[in-house]
Design a protein around this motif. Structure first.
Motif, PDB file in Angstrom:
ATOM      1  N   SER A   7     -39.934 -10.520 -34.064  1.00 33.28           N
ATOM      2  CA  SER A   7     -39.507 -11.787 -33.485  1.00 33.28           C
ATOM      3  C   SER A   7     -37.990 -11.786 -33.363  1.00 33.28           C
ATOM      4  CB  SER A   7     -39.964 -12.976 -34.345  1.00 33.28           C
ATOM      5  OG  SER A   7     -39.398 -12.900 -35.636  1.00 33.28           O
ATOM      6  N   GLY A   8     -37.469 -12.772 -32.649  1.00 30.15           N
ATOM      7  CA  GLY A   8     -36.026 -12.934 -32.561  1.00 30.15           C
ATOM      8  C   GLY A   8     -35.404 -12.487 -31.259  1.00 30.15           C
ATOM      9  N   GLY A   9     -36.190 -11.900 -30.380  1.00 32.84           N
ATOM     10  CA  GLY A   9     -35.643 -11.501 -29.099  1.00 32.84           C
ATOM     11  C   GLY A   9     -35.327 -12.698 -28.229  1.00 32.84           C
ATOM     12  N   GLY A  10     -34.657 -12.432 -27.135  1.00 38.88           N
ATOM     13  CA  GLY A  10     -34.307 -13.510 -26.217  1.00 38.88           C
ATOM     14  C   GLY A  10     -33.207 -13.077 -25.287  1.00 38.88           C
ATOM     15  N   LYS A  86     -24.396  -5.539 -25.259  1.00 39.46           N
ATOM     16  CA  LYS A  86     -24.028  -5.032 -23.939  1.00 39.46           C
ATOM     17  C   LYS A  86     -25.257  -5.095 -23.030  1.00 39.46           C
ATOM     18  CE  LYS A  86     -20.916  -1.641 -26.087  1.00 39.46           C
ATOM     19  NZ  LYS A  86     -20.595  -0.194 -26.198  1.00 39.46           N
ATOM     20  N   PRO A  87     -25.048  -5.166 -21.727  1.00 39.30           N
ATOM     21  CA  PRO A  87     -26.206  -5.166 -20.823  1.00 39.30           C
ATOM     22  C   PRO A  87     -27.126  -3.966 -21.048  1.00 39.30           C
ATOM     23  CG  PRO A  87     -24.247  -5.828 -19.643  1.00 39.30           C
ATOM     24  CD  PRO A  87     -23.794  -5.405 -21.014  1.00 39.30           C
ATOM     25  N   GLU A  88     -26.569  -2.840 -21.429  1.00 36.14           N
ATOM     26  CA  GLU A  88     -27.394  -1.653 -21.657  1.00 36.14           C
ATOM     27  C   GLU A  88     -28.240  -1.743 -22.927  1.00 36.14           C
ATOM     28  OE1 GLU A  88     -24.084  -1.744 -21.068  1.00 36.14           O
ATOM     29  OE2 GLU A  88     -23.015  -0.187 -22.232  1.00 36.14           O
ATOM     30  N   ASP A  89     -28.074  -2.803 -23.714  1.00 37.37           N
ATOM     31  CA  ASP A  89     -28.948  -3.036 -24.858  1.00 37.37           C
ATOM     32  C   ASP A  89     -30.250  -3.719 -24.442  1.00 37.37           C
ATOM     33  OD1 ASP A  89     -26.033  -3.895 -26.770  1.00 37.37           O
ATOM     34  OD2 ASP A  89     -27.132  -1.992 -26.808  1.00 37.37           O
ATOM     35  N   THR A  90     -30.335  -4.109 -23.194  1.00 37.35           N
ATOM     36  CA  THR A  90     -31.544  -4.757 -22.696  1.00 37.35           C
ATOM     37  C   THR A  90     -32.738  -3.821 -22.823  1.00 37.35           C
ATOM     38  OG1 THR A  90     -30.353  -6.184 -21.143  1.00 37.35           O
ATOM     39  CG2 THR A  90     -32.668  -5.714 -20.652  1.00 37.35           C
ATOM     40  N   ALA A  91     -33.766  -4.279 -23.515  1.00 38.95           N
ATOM     41  CA  ALA A  91     -34.945  -3.446 -23.766  1.00 38.95           C
ATOM     42  C   ALA A  91     -35.968  -4.264 -24.546  1.00 38.95           C
ATOM     43  CB  ALA A  91     -34.566  -2.203 -24.567  1.00 38.95           C
ATOM     44  N   VAL A  92     -37.148  -3.708 -24.645  1.00 37.77           N
ATOM     45  CA  VAL A  92     -38.121  -4.219 -25.610  1.00 37.77           C
ATOM     46  C   VAL A  92     -37.874  -3.468 -26.920  1.00 37.77           C
ATOM     47  CG1 VAL A  92     -40.545  -4.518 -26.198  1.00 37.77           C
ATOM     48  CG2 VAL A  92     -39.805  -4.741 -23.824  1.00 37.77           C
ATOM     49  N   TYR A  93     -37.731  -4.225 -27.991  1.00 34.64           N
ATOM     50  CA  TYR A  93     -37.445  -3.646 -29.296  1.00 34.64           C
ATOM     51  C   TYR A  93     -38.716  -3.662 -30.150  1.00 34.64           C
ATOM     52  CZ  TYR A  93     -32.456  -3.533 -28.349  1.00 34.64           C
ATOM     53  OH  TYR A  93     -31.219  -3.238 -27.815  1.00 34.64           O
ATOM     54  N   GLN A 107     -45.722  -5.270 -31.775  1.00 32.51           N
ATOM     55  CA  GLN A 107     -46.000  -5.534 -30.360  1.00 32.51           C
ATOM     56  C   GLN A 107     -44.732  -5.567 -29.511  1.00 32.51           C
ATOM     57  OE1 GLN A 107     -45.508  -7.905 -32.512  1.00 32.51           O
ATOM     58  NE2 GLN A 107     -44.178  -9.324 -31.396  1.00 32.51           N
ATOM     59  N   GLY A 108     -43.581  -5.634 -30.173  1.00 27.40           N
ATOM     60  CA  GLY A 108     -42.310  -5.616 -29.459  1.00 27.40           C
ATOM     61  C   GLY A 108     -41.766  -7.007 -29.191  1.00 27.40           C
ATOM     62  N   THR A 109     -40.456  -7.070 -29.060  1.00 29.93           N
ATOM     63  CA  THR A 109     -39.785  -8.313 -28.692  1.00 29.93           C
ATOM     64  C   THR A 109     -38.706  -7.976 -27.671  1.00 29.93           C
ATOM     65  OG1 THR A 109     -38.662 -10.292 -29.559  1.00 29.93           O
ATOM     66  CG2 THR A 109     -38.125  -8.198 -30.625  1.00 29.93           C
ATOM     67  N   LEU A 110     -38.634  -8.772 -26.612  1.00 31.05           N
ATOM     68  CA  LEU A 110     -37.748  -8.475 -25.494  1.00 31.05           C
ATOM     69  C   LEU A 110     -36.350  -9.025 -25.739  1.00 31.05           C
ATOM     70  CD1 LEU A 110     -37.285  -7.445 -22.590  1.00 31.05           C
ATOM     71  CD2 LEU A 110     -38.112  -9.681 -21.781  1.00 31.05           C
ATOM     72  N   VAL A 111     -35.376  -8.161 -25.550  1.00 31.08           N
ATOM     73  CA  VAL A 111     -33.959  -8.548 -25.603  1.00 31.08           C
ATOM     74  C   VAL A 111     -33.364  -8.324 -24.226  1.00 31.08           C
ATOM     75  CG1 VAL A 111     -31.699  -7.981 -26.548  1.00 31.08           C
ATOM     76  CG2 VAL A 111     -33.704  -8.032 -28.047  1.00 31.08           C
ATOM     77  N   THR A 112     -32.783  -9.364 -23.677  1.00 36.64           N
ATOM     78  CA  THR A 112     -32.140  -9.285 -22.369  1.00 36.64           C
ATOM     79  C   THR A 112     -30.685  -9.700 -22.517  1.00 36.64           C
ATOM     80  OG1 THR A 112     -34.221  -9.850 -21.269  1.00 36.64           O
ATOM     81  CG2 THR A 112     -32.202 -10.035 -19.971  1.00 36.64           C
ATOM     82  N   VAL A 113     -29.790  -8.826 -22.096  1.00 33.21           N
ATOM     83  CA  VAL A 113     -28.354  -9.104 -22.196  1.00 33.21           C
ATOM     84  C   VAL A 113     -27.786  -9.176 -20.784  1.00 33.21           C
ATOM     85  CG1 VAL A 113     -26.153  -8.387 -23.168  1.00 33.21           C
ATOM     86  CG2 VAL A 113     -28.284  -7.855 -24.377  1.00 33.21           C
TER      87      VAL A 113
END
Length: 115
Positions: A7-10, A86-93, A107-113
């Motif tokens: 959890s904690g992505g966004g 950074k934008p390049e950190d954008t990924a499913v973690y 199951q992964g959590t999505l991080v969008t920068v």
């Protein structure tokens, strides 16, 4: 049944921060190594950081000095504190452990920068 829940992505702007959590059920994370991995669209899944049962940590070069992995044994949770995103950190973690010789993933959590 052993499960991992991230959890904690966004969404964050570049330069911002997020903290991801990986909480386990059915197994104590203090007994094994836990890894955070990430997968950007169209790319392979890469290791970001690990913490072993003794609390020793390792980081990918791309996140050293910006990401911190830690564990709260009482909460059976491993965290990934991410700063200066950074934008390049954008990924499913994803978090991962090795359980009985098999890789167990959350199951992964999505991080969008955004830039």
């Amino acid at each position: 049944q052993v499960q991992l829940l991230e959890s904690g992505g966004g969404l964050s702007q570049a330069g911002g921060s997020l903290r991801l959590s990986c909480t386990a059920s059915g197994f104590s994370l203090s007994l094994t190594s836990t890894g955070w991995h990430r997968q950007a669209p169209g790319k392979q899944r890469d290791l970001v950081a690990t913490i072993d049962h003794q609390g020793n940590t390792n980081y990918a070069d791309s996140v050293k000095g910006r990401f911190t992995i830690s564990r709260d044994n009482a909460k059976n949770t491993v965290y990934l504190q991410m700063i200066t995103l950074k934008p390049e950190d954008t990924a499913v973690y994803y978090c991962k452990i090795n359980y009985l010789g098999l890789a167990l993933w959350g199951q992964g959590t999505l991080v969008t920068v955004s830039s």
